[in-house]
Each structure stands twice: as structure tokens, then as C-alpha cells.
Write an enzyme that holds these catalytic residues in place. Sequence first.
Site, PDB file in Angstrom:
ATOM      1  N   HIS A 266     -37.513  29.417  -9.137  1.00 10.57           N
ATOM      2  CA  HIS A 266     -38.219  28.186  -9.295  1.00 10.57           C
ATOM      3  C   HIS A 266     -37.593  27.353  -8.107  1.00 10.57           C
ATOM      4  O   HIS A 266     -37.874  25.947  -8.186  1.00 10.57           O
ATOM      5  CB  HIS A 266     -37.899  27.607 -10.954  1.00 10.57           C
ATOM      6  N   HIS A 267     -36.524  27.575  -7.435  1.00  9.80           N
ATOM      7  CA  HIS A 267     -35.966  26.974  -6.200  1.00  9.80           C
ATOM      8  C   HIS A 267     -35.542  25.663  -6.799  1.00  9.80           C
ATOM      9  O   HIS A 267     -35.796  24.596  -6.032  1.00  9.80           O
ATOM     10  CB  HIS A 267     -37.123  26.614  -5.133  1.00  9.80           C
ATOM     11  N   CYS A 268     -34.908  25.441  -7.892  1.00  5.89           N
ATOM     12  CA  CYS A 268     -34.344  24.068  -8.431  1.00  5.89           C
ATOM     13  C   CYS A 268     -35.607  23.069  -8.517  1.00  5.89           C
ATOM     14  O   CYS A 268     -35.359  21.858  -8.037  1.00  5.89           O
ATOM     15  CB  CYS A 268     -33.254  23.577  -7.680  1.00  5.89           C
ATOM     16  N   ALA A 269     -36.754  23.403  -8.724  1.00  6.25           N
ATOM     17  CA  ALA A 269     -37.627  22.453  -9.003  1.00  6.25           C
ATOM     18  C   ALA A 269     -38.824  22.769 -10.049  1.00  6.25           C
ATOM     19  O   ALA A 269     -40.054  22.989 -10.029  1.00  6.25           O
ATOM     20  CB  ALA A 269     -38.694  22.588  -7.633  1.00  6.25           C
TER      21      ALA A 269
ATOM     22  N   HIS B 271     -34.198  19.487  -8.020  1.00  4.47           N
ATOM     23  CA  HIS B 271     -33.508  18.911  -8.966  1.00  4.47           C
ATOM     24  C   HIS B 271     -32.411  17.911  -8.999  1.00  4.47           C
ATOM     25  O   HIS B 271     -32.022  17.206  -9.716  1.00  4.47           O
ATOM     26  CB  HIS B 271     -32.934  20.006 -10.053  1.00  4.47           C
TER      27      HIS B 271
END
Lengths: 403, 108
Positions: free
Chosen positions: A357-360, A112
Site C-alpha cells: 500500500h506504499h503508506c497510502a 501517511h
Amino acid sequence: MLLSLQSSFSILETGIVYLDSAAKSLTPAEVIKAMEQYYQKSNANAGRSIHRLSRIATDGIDTARSKVADLVCSTPEEIILVRNTSEAIGIVCHGMQWAQGDEIVTTLGEHHSNYLPWLRLQETCGVRVVAVRPKEDGTIDLEDIEKAINPSRTKLVALAHVSNTLGVVTPVQEICSMARKAGAMSLIDGAQSVPHLSVDVNKIGCDFLAWSGHKMFGPTGTGALYCRKPLMKELTPLHVGGGVIKNVSADSFTLNYSPPYTAHECGTPDIAGIIGFGEAVDFLRKLRMNKELVDMSFSLPERASRELRLIPGVHVAGPTAPGKFISMVSFWIDGISPHRTAAILDEEFDVLVRSGHHCALPFTRGILKRPSGIVRASFHYYSTSADVDKLLEAVRTIARNDF
Amino acid sequence: MKIELEFADKVVSYCILTLCSYGHSGDYEAFPTIPLNLNPKTLAESFQSVCLNSVRFNETRVVLKFMESDITIFSSGRMIMEKVSPDSQRSAGNLISKLMAIVDKSNL
């Protein structure tokens, strides 16, 4: 070598298997000591005071900047010291001069931090974000990038060197060359690559490279933006205030670009952190002299990926071919959510991983179709084959228990 | 946020954290500030006695569905709560309180 390396990380003596280095690498005793020494022996502000302690602090920052620059084969004049990769990307995003109709080529596989800034520009400045869709294994087709770049409209190509979800290594050298030929600039998110690969900004040919200290043995709150020297003056500084000016009158000011990064580093920095960041570079480079350790960035996740795929009910995301991914493996277990899996790994097996979501989100939800995300196990030079054994055994047990 | 849960002989303070989730699914973690030593079998029996479905357990954890949410409770007292209201740690706290009200804590 590995035994002496592990002794630098006292936290490992607690018996944990630390597999969350893609979020934050552990910090070695050498780095902690360097920061402690600043507070104990040269605890003063850098830059302006004329006294002896200030000179030592200033020298600490200058030395760290030189080390950081050298790590990516650039010069100190081309390095802006920042708090993290997100801030580095923000400096480029808000510093460039945008016009309506400009295009930014990126991908749906980005963190992100390298996606939201462009979406906001799209909303506020009328630029257009052209997001290339990676394949389900996270790899990007170079032809898709080539098609997305428009010589008359693309102003910036911004993408990750190594993806933070699957560890896929993207051939950024070719992509930067495409950007350059089209007259566009290129920004590489090096958050996951600089800690594991030898990165040379000249070979890559990028205009900007952003990365963090805390994923490469450094302290949190540190990072760097490599900015090709002529572009330093073209970027409008994100903040203005103390330390950035040549002159100020009642109604105007002139920025100081000598050295060029000065205008972009406003206020008192995290001096101890920067000194620690420099020490982390030394630590990293020392380890990289050991080829066996360097190869483990590839071999540990490759083995984990290969063997996790053999466990019934376990699904591994990402490519299978050796050399295509580095430093991490991502997976999920049928019927057991990623958060529950990660909590069980922590609670019952002392294996520490990250879930979600691992900032993705555009990638995990949109492309992998995983509404609850994935489990990511990520490695660094202190990781061992025994760590992979423990991860595999734990996942086998969890998958077998089925809840 | 913090909440307090009453056990047989003590009040236990719980921290609630929001986990990475999106859209209509709010996921949370709650953990006691001092680790507990709960008996998963006793917990599971308490939940089954009020006809909660899908209760499964082993020696270290209990897993169940409660009010549309997926709950994991470890013997340390740590809980993972998934599919709760998004952006509402308070909802997660209420859920824990309701869940623990079912349990006969004197046997834990």
C-alpha cells in the site's frame, strides 16, 4: 555519461535492476566517501567545542545547509535539518498553534506521513481535516481544492507535490496561491519531487517544504524542512535540550533563534549524514546539467506505463498523458497478488520493486479499491531503458504464466 | 522473528517478516538465513499427495492454498504467505511448520 554515472553505484555491478528508488535511492560512492572522510579526518562534535576538529565538523554542517538551501532556492536561515520528511512534517504539525475549529485541507492521496499527523490533531486538538478526494488516476481537481479551502477556517493546506503511489505531479503553485489568498499557510511534501524536479520555493510560494535526503542520493536519517523565515519563531520546537537555548535559569529558559533554525535542531545531529546530504546535493545538481538524464525521469516511467498497459492481464494505475506523472509506474496483474509479483520479480528476474500500500491506504484501498495494494517500479537518474526492457519482459512472463 | 525448520540432514533457520497489509489479512515473508535449493516439483507432489488443492508449480516456485492462506515457495526456500492472521508472525511461523511437516524432506 550514463556509464560513468553507473560506476558511482557499485551495487549495480551485482546485476540487479533496482526499481525502488522512490523508497530509497542508491547512494553514490561520492556521498559514501564524504561521510567516511568525516569519521576519518574530522571526527568531532559540531558547534560548541573550540578545538580544530570541531571547527571542521561545524563547517561541514554549515556548508551542507547552504547546499540544501540552494537546491530549493531558499537561504540557509530557512532550513531546518531533520531526519526525514515525516519528522519535518511533524515539526510543522506540532509547532503550529491550533485552535478548535481550525481546518487542514489535504487529500486522500497523501503518504501517511502527511495524513496521520493531521488525523491525530483532529483527535487531540479539535481541528478538522478536510480531505479532498483525488480521481482514480491520482490527479486532483483544482476546483475541489478551491472549494475545500475556507477563508475563515482553513489554517493549513498540506499536500504532496508528487504522489508516492502513482508519481502524479500536482500543480502546487496554484494551490499555494489559493491558500495564501484565503489567509492559510501551505506545506508541500516534496519527498518525491525534490529528487526529480527543479523545486523553487519562491515560485511555488509555499510556507513549508519537507523532503528527505535518502531519496535523492543522500544517506538515510537526513532531510530538510524549508520554513519561510518569519514563521521559524512561530513554530514551537518539537524537542528542546542541548544547543537550542539563549539562556537557562532554574525555572525557565529562552530559545535561541539566531540563526533561526537553532531552536529547532536539538542535540547532536547526524554530522556524517548531513555532510553526505550536502554531497548528494552536489551530485544531483551535477547530473541535472545533463538534460537527457533529467528527461528520463519522465520518459522511462511513461514508456513503462504505455507498454505495461499492452500486456494482457496487467493493469496500470495513474494518468496516461505525458508530463502528468514522473519517476514511477504502478500496476497489478490479474490473479497474482502484488507481494507475489514483487517476490517473483526479485527471485526470478533480479528486478527489485516495492509492493503493498506504499503508506497510502486511503488511496490504494479507498480509491484504487486494491485490497492487496499495487506493485510500484520507481526510477532515478541511474535507471536505464534496458531496466524498463527487463521489467517489461519479466512482467510479460509472469502474466503469461498466470500464477 | 526466527524459527527453525528441520530438513533431512540439517536444521535451517528462517526469518519471518511482516509485509505491508491491512485489516484481517496478514501477509508475511519468510526466508532461510542460508539459501536452499529446493525442488519445486518434489514439493508440489508432497502437497498434492495429501490432497491439497490448487497446487501449481514451475521450475522455480510452488504456489498453493493452505488453510485459507495463499502460499508461494521459491526454490531458494523463500516463502510469501498471504491472508494469514494479522499482526502475528507466530501464526505465520506455525503455518510454515505445518506446511513443511507435510513434505518428505529427504527428497528435497
